[in-house]
Design an enzyme around this catalytic site. Structure first.
Site, PDB file in Angstrom:
ATOM      1  N   ILE A  21      30.003   9.155  -5.886  1.00  0.00           N
ATOM      2  CA  ILE A  21      28.908   9.041  -4.922  1.00  0.00           C
ATOM      3  C   ILE A  21      29.311   9.520  -3.526  1.00  0.00           C
ATOM      4  O   ILE A  21      28.451   9.928  -2.738  1.00  0.00           O
ATOM      5  CB  ILE A  21      28.395   7.581  -4.896  1.00  0.00           C
ATOM      6  N   ASN A  41      30.715  -6.436  -0.322  1.00  0.00           N
ATOM      7  CA  ASN A  41      30.807  -7.897  -0.419  1.00  0.00           C
ATOM      8  C   ASN A  41      30.180  -8.503   0.827  1.00  0.00           C
ATOM      9  O   ASN A  41      29.941  -7.804   1.819  1.00  0.00           O
ATOM     10  CB  ASN A  41      32.257  -8.354  -0.615  1.00  0.00           C
ATOM     11  N   GLY A  58      36.800  -0.473  -6.020  1.00  0.00           N
ATOM     12  CA  GLY A  58      35.641   0.176  -6.623  1.00  0.00           C
ATOM     13  C   GLY A  58      34.982   1.176  -5.695  1.00  0.00           C
ATOM     14  O   GLY A  58      35.642   1.887  -4.922  1.00  0.00           O
ATOM     15  N   ASP A  60      33.174   0.609  -3.145  1.00  0.00           N
ATOM     16  CA  ASP A  60      33.358   0.205  -1.741  1.00  0.00           C
ATOM     17  C   ASP A  60      34.638   0.829  -1.176  1.00  0.00           C
ATOM     18  O   ASP A  60      34.636   1.422  -0.080  1.00  0.00           O
ATOM     19  CB  ASP A  60      33.436  -1.336  -1.700  1.00  0.00           C
ATOM     20  N   GLY A 111      30.837  -3.474 -11.823  1.00  0.00           N
ATOM     21  CA  GLY A 111      32.293  -3.344 -11.854  1.00  0.00           C
ATOM     22  C   GLY A 111      32.945  -4.711 -11.704  1.00  0.00           C
ATOM     23  O   GLY A 111      32.837  -5.568 -12.583  1.00  0.00           O
ATOM     24  N   TYR A 137      32.046  -7.253 -10.169  1.00  0.00           N
ATOM     25  CA  TYR A 137      31.122  -8.395 -10.232  1.00  0.00           C
ATOM     26  C   TYR A 137      30.608  -8.695 -11.642  1.00  0.00           C
ATOM     27  O   TYR A 137      29.913  -9.691 -11.850  1.00  0.00           O
ATOM     28  CB  TYR A 137      29.965  -8.216  -9.243  1.00  0.00           C
TER      29      TYR A 137
HETATM   30  N1  AR6 Z   1      31.139   6.693  -7.182  1.00  0.00           N
HETATM   31  C1  AR6 Z   1      30.176   6.136  -7.943  1.00  0.00           C
HETATM   32  N2  AR6 Z   1      30.336   4.981  -8.633  1.00  0.00           N
HETATM   33  C2  AR6 Z   1      31.558   4.397  -8.540  1.00  0.00           C
HETATM   34  C3  AR6 Z   1      32.614   4.918  -7.767  1.00  0.00           C
HETATM   35  C4  AR6 Z   1      32.373   6.121  -7.060  1.00  0.00           C
HETATM   36  N3  AR6 Z   1      33.298   6.689  -6.299  1.00  0.00           N
HETATM   37  N4  AR6 Z   1      33.687   4.091  -7.885  1.00  0.00           N
HETATM   38  C5  AR6 Z   1      33.327   3.087  -8.712  1.00  0.00           C
HETATM   39  N5  AR6 Z   1      32.047   3.271  -9.118  1.00  0.00           N
HETATM   40  P1  AR6 Z   1      32.238  -2.000  -8.140  1.00  0.00           P
HETATM   41  P2  AR6 Z   1      30.574  -4.430  -7.824  1.00  0.00           P
HETATM   42  C6  AR6 Z   1      31.221   2.447 -10.009  1.00  0.00           C
HETATM   43  O1  AR6 Z   1      33.356  -2.800  -8.720  1.00  0.00           O
HETATM   44  O2  AR6 Z   1      30.675  -4.726  -9.273  1.00  0.00           O
HETATM   45  C7  AR6 Z   1      34.374  -4.359  -4.311  1.00  0.00           C
HETATM   46  O3  AR6 Z   1      35.692  -4.771  -4.163  1.00  0.00           O
HETATM   47  C8  AR6 Z   1      31.935   1.530 -10.961  1.00  0.00           C
HETATM   48  O4  AR6 Z   1      32.382   2.244 -12.115  1.00  0.00           O
HETATM   49  O5  AR6 Z   1      32.570  -0.962  -7.142  1.00  0.00           O
HETATM   50  O6  AR6 Z   1      29.217  -4.528  -7.172  1.00  0.00           O
HETATM   51  C9  AR6 Z   1      33.465  -4.877  -3.214  1.00  0.00           C
HETATM   52  O7  AR6 Z   1      34.128  -5.016  -1.994  1.00  0.00           O
HETATM   53  C10 AR6 Z   1      30.821   0.550 -11.306  1.00  0.00           C
HETATM   54  O8  AR6 Z   1      29.996   1.105 -12.328  1.00  0.00           O
HETATM   55  O9  AR6 Z   1      31.115  -2.965  -7.425  1.00  0.00           O
HETATM   56  C11 AR6 Z   1      33.006  -6.185  -3.755  1.00  0.00           C
HETATM   57  O10 AR6 Z   1      33.943  -7.217  -3.463  1.00  0.00           O
HETATM   58  C12 AR6 Z   1      30.007   0.468 -10.020  1.00  0.00           C
HETATM   59  O11 AR6 Z   1      30.468   1.551  -9.201  1.00  0.00           O
HETATM   60  C13 AR6 Z   1      32.960  -5.957  -5.239  1.00  0.00           C
HETATM   61  O12 AR6 Z   1      33.874  -4.913  -5.521  1.00  0.00           O
HETATM   62  C14 AR6 Z   1      30.138  -0.830  -9.261  1.00  0.00           C
HETATM   63  O13 AR6 Z   1      31.450  -1.332  -9.366  1.00  0.00           O
HETATM   64  C15 AR6 Z   1      31.579  -5.513  -5.688  1.00  0.00           C
HETATM   65  O14 AR6 Z   1      31.576  -5.410  -7.089  1.00  0.00           O
END
Ligand code: AR6
Length: 177
Positions: free
Chosen positions: A19, A32, A40, A42, A128, A130
């Site tokens: 993204i 968060n 992830g 973020d 991810g 969460y």
């Molecule tokens: N581009 C697109 N999607 C992505 C990318 C990217 N570069 N990297 C990961 N994903 P997550 P959450 C996808 O864990 O579950 C953080 O530490 C990933 O494969 O990023 O909402 C925050 O600070 C997954 O499908 O977010 C919070 O503490 C999706 O993004 C916590 O994680 C979401 O995964 C939030 O957890």
């Protein structure tokens, strides 16, 4: 009398990729509540936008409730804005997770509308760290965005899958499977 929003349809499209590289008006971050950065998507957004600048902008806002959304500059991203939303942590599905996740999509579109963003890219919020099941989360994403078509200035909502499985779930829900 305020001008009514004129856009009557919103294209919802699924793509696979990172993204942070997308040339859209706004990218949504799965943040968060402390807006403190993390792993992830973020972590990827903070790294690509510029850790120092984005951390300072998030610290100035300070907090975001689950289901809410706030905006910062996109700094070094191609996107002009980052909309930070906080998804629910999955606790089995009976703790209001669906409503909170729907609220993330709705509030992000509302914030995008306030900014004047016409194209917005969403990661698979909460799926991810969460722990939200990807297929259930995708259903909430698609249904919520569909319910908002016609209410926003946003004309393109991109659902960005990081992996092939999530992409195929989106495609099936969007009738492209
Ligand atoms: N581009 C697109 N999607 C992505 C990318 C990217 N570069 N990297 C990961 N994903 P997550 P959450 C996808 O864990 O579950 C953080 O530490 C990933 O494969 O990023 O909402 C925050 O600070 C997954 O499908 O977010 C919070 O503490 C999706 O993004 C916590 O994680 C979401 O995964 C939030 O957890």
């Amino acid at each position: 009398m305020p001008e009514p929003y004129r856009v009557v349809s919103m294209l919802i499209e699924a793509i696979q990729g990172d993204i942070t590289g997308l040339e859209v008006d706004a990218v949504v971050n799965a943040a968060n509540s402390a807006l403190a950065g993390g792993g992830g998507v973020d972590g990827a957004i903070h790294a690509a936008a510029g850790r120092y600048e984005l951390h300072a902008a998030c610290a100035a806002i300070g907090h975001c409730d689950s289901g809410d959304a706030v905006a910062t500059s996109g700094f070094r991203l191609p996107a002009r804005w980052i909309i930070h939303t906080v998804g629910p942590v999955w606790h089995g599905g009976n703790h209001g997770e669906e409503g909170t996740l729907a609220s993330c999509y709705r509030r992000s579109i509302e914030v995008a509308t306030e900014l004047g963003a016409r194209s917005v890219a969403f990661p698979a919020i909460s799926t991810g760290v969460y722990g939200y099941p990807p297929d259930a989360a995708a259903r909430v994403a698609v249904n919520t965005l569909r319910s908002l078509a016609g209410t926003a200035v946003v004309d393109t909502a991109l659902l960005v899958a990081f992996d092939a499985r999530t992409l195929s779930i989106y495609r099936e829900l969007l009738g492209e499977g």
